[in-house]
Structure formats: C-alpha cells, structure tokens
Design a protein around this motif. Structure first.
Motif, short mmCIF file in Angstrom:
data_model
loop_
_atom_site.label_atom_id
_atom_site.label_comp_id
_atom_site.label_asym_id
_atom_site.label_seq_id
_atom_site.Cartn_x
_atom_site.Cartn_y
_atom_site.Cartn_z
N ASP A 205 0.89 -1.26 0.12
CA ASP A 205 -0.21 0.11 -0.02
C ASP A 205 0.93 1.32 -0.05
N GLU B 245 -3.77 4.58 -2.45
CA GLU B 245 -5.03 5.49 -2.02
C GLU B 245 -6.33 4.36 -2.35
N ASN B 246 -6.14 3.19 -2.04
CA ASN B 246 -7.20 2.32 -2.14
C ASN B 246 -7.68 2.17 -3.45
N SER C 78 1.39 5.34 0.09
CA SER C 78 0.43 6.36 0.75
C SER C 78 1.30 7.54 0.58
N SER D 36 1.13 12.23 -0.60
CA SER D 36 0.47 13.32 -1.30
C SER D 36 0.47 13.20 -2.80
#
Length: 250
Positions: A138, A181-182, A140, A142
């Motif tokens: 995953d 971001e899924n 993560s 910005s």
C-alpha cells in the motif's frame, strides 16, 4: 585505521577506493562484499553502488601466505618475482572475499518503489502486507495521481517492474500487488457498476457491446460480475494489449 567501508560503481572500484583510504595493497586486506551494484530502473532510478568492507590482515596471516607461496616455488628457479607476487595476491583474494549476504526480495521491492517515486518528485510511504499467495504494498503520500496514472496504467506498469525487481532476488516466485489510495478496490467497484449498466443496455436493445481494451485483471472483474447474469454472457476477443471484453445476449 584497520577497517574501512567503501563504495564504487563496481566491486573492483569499491575495493580500490578502500585500498586508497587504507594506504595498502590488496594482498594485505580481507574483503567482505556488503552490497552488489545495481543499475536500477532506466539506468538511474533505484541505482545502487557496490559496497565493500576492507579489514587489514594481521601480519602473521600475510607472512603465512607468502611462506606458502615460497614453499611451492622453491623448486622452480625460473619463477619470476612478478609471478610469485601474482600467486600471493591470488591466494589472498580467494581467502578474503566473501559472498554478499542474501537479499530480501521484499525489501528490494519496497526500496525500488520508494526510489522510483522519488525520481518522480514524490515522497511516499510503503506498507507491506505479506501473504501466502501474494503480497500487497500500500503506497501512501500526497499527489499520488501521477503515480496511479490514467485508469491505473502507471500503477500497473510500476507493479510489473516491482515484481521483476523482487523476483530477481527471490529463491522462488513472489507476487506483489501495488495499491495506492485504495485505488484497486475503487476501480473494481467502478468496473462492476459499468458491467451492470452495459448488461442492462444489452438486455434492452439486444445488441452486443464491445468494451475498450483492458488488462487481464480488469477483464476478469467484468466476467466475474456478469457470470451469473440471467440474460447476458461475456467473452474476450483480440490479442494483447488490445484484447476486449464483449457483452452479448444469451
């Protein structure tokens, strides 16, 4: 100073750097390879230099090597000093160098993703969840839209390269899924909703619908969403990368 860690483009370059710092020659040191060099993606992203550790050998150890060499050469008066020196150097290298430690494929994969993102101007964190059949990373941070790309195409390309990096160091095959971001779950829901809308259209009009080209995992989502539909059927047509799903009336 009796020990130093040095780096270079190749292992030999790193060793030469270490010898220069210690002010000695190859025959007087013990060499441990800490990291093998890697060119990285596109020749610069994720590139890694060779890293070695040089430790000066105790004087008796060096003398023993020389004595051994002299013993084997004493019956050969034609042997030159240069040839004796070569034998000593070769013996020292054989004893001193050690193989690199086993590299963790998952650590290499995480490192590759972080450094690739950094090459794109992004600072990310990677959370690894290891599984039996596949593992998920995953991502993560910005401004991940650039990393995901249009309909996940950039993320899919990065996932492909990440698996190549991981399997280069793995003893067996490993499979890694990259998510950000899924995106994977959101994309799956979007495709399932699309499949239901198009199935309703085919049911109403009786005309088959040809979807745009999709990667295998997205085609699988469409097939799975409609496999129990009472009035439509799905099948794929074409060659990669232009293979498409077709929804037709039963």
């Amino acid at each position: 100073m009796t020990k130093v860690v040095a780096t270079g483009k190749t292992i030999e370059d790193a060793v030469e750097q270490g010898l220069s710092q210690l002010g000695t020659s190859r025959k007087h040191v013990h060499v441990t390879v800490l990291e093998q060099p890697s060119k990285g993606f596109l020749g610069f992203i994720g590139a890694r230099k060779a890293k070695v550790e040089l430790t000066i050998l105790p004087e008796p150890a060096v003398d023993e090597v020389k004595a051994s060499a002299s013993f084997h050469l004493q019956d050969s008066p034609a042997q030159t000093a240069e040839e004796e020196e070569h034998l000593v150097k070769q013996s020292s290298a054989t004893v001193a160098e050690e193989p690199a430690s086993k590299i963790d494929p998952y650590e290499e994969a995480v490192r590759f993703v972080r450094e690739t993102a950094a090459g794109m101007g992004l600072e990310v964190e990677v959370d690894l969840r290891r599984g039996k059949d596949e593992s998920v990373m995953d991502i993560s941070g910005s401004d991940l839209g650039m990393l995901i790309g249009r309909r996940g195409q950039t993320l899919d390309a990065l996932q492909y390269l990440t698996n190549i990096v991981a399997n280069r160091h793995a003893g067996g095959y490993v499979k890694i899924i990259l998510d950000a971001e899924n995106f994977r779950l959101r994309r799956q829901k979007t495709l399932e909703n699309l499949a239901e809308r198009l199935a309703a259209q085919v049911t109403r009009t009786g005309k088959e619908v040809i979807l745009e080209p999709m990667p295998p995992n997205e085609r699988k989502t469409i097939h799975a969403a409609l496999q129990r539909h009472a009035e439509v059927r799905t099948f794929s047509k074409g060659d990669e990368p232009n293979r498409r799903v077709i929804i037709a009336k039963k």
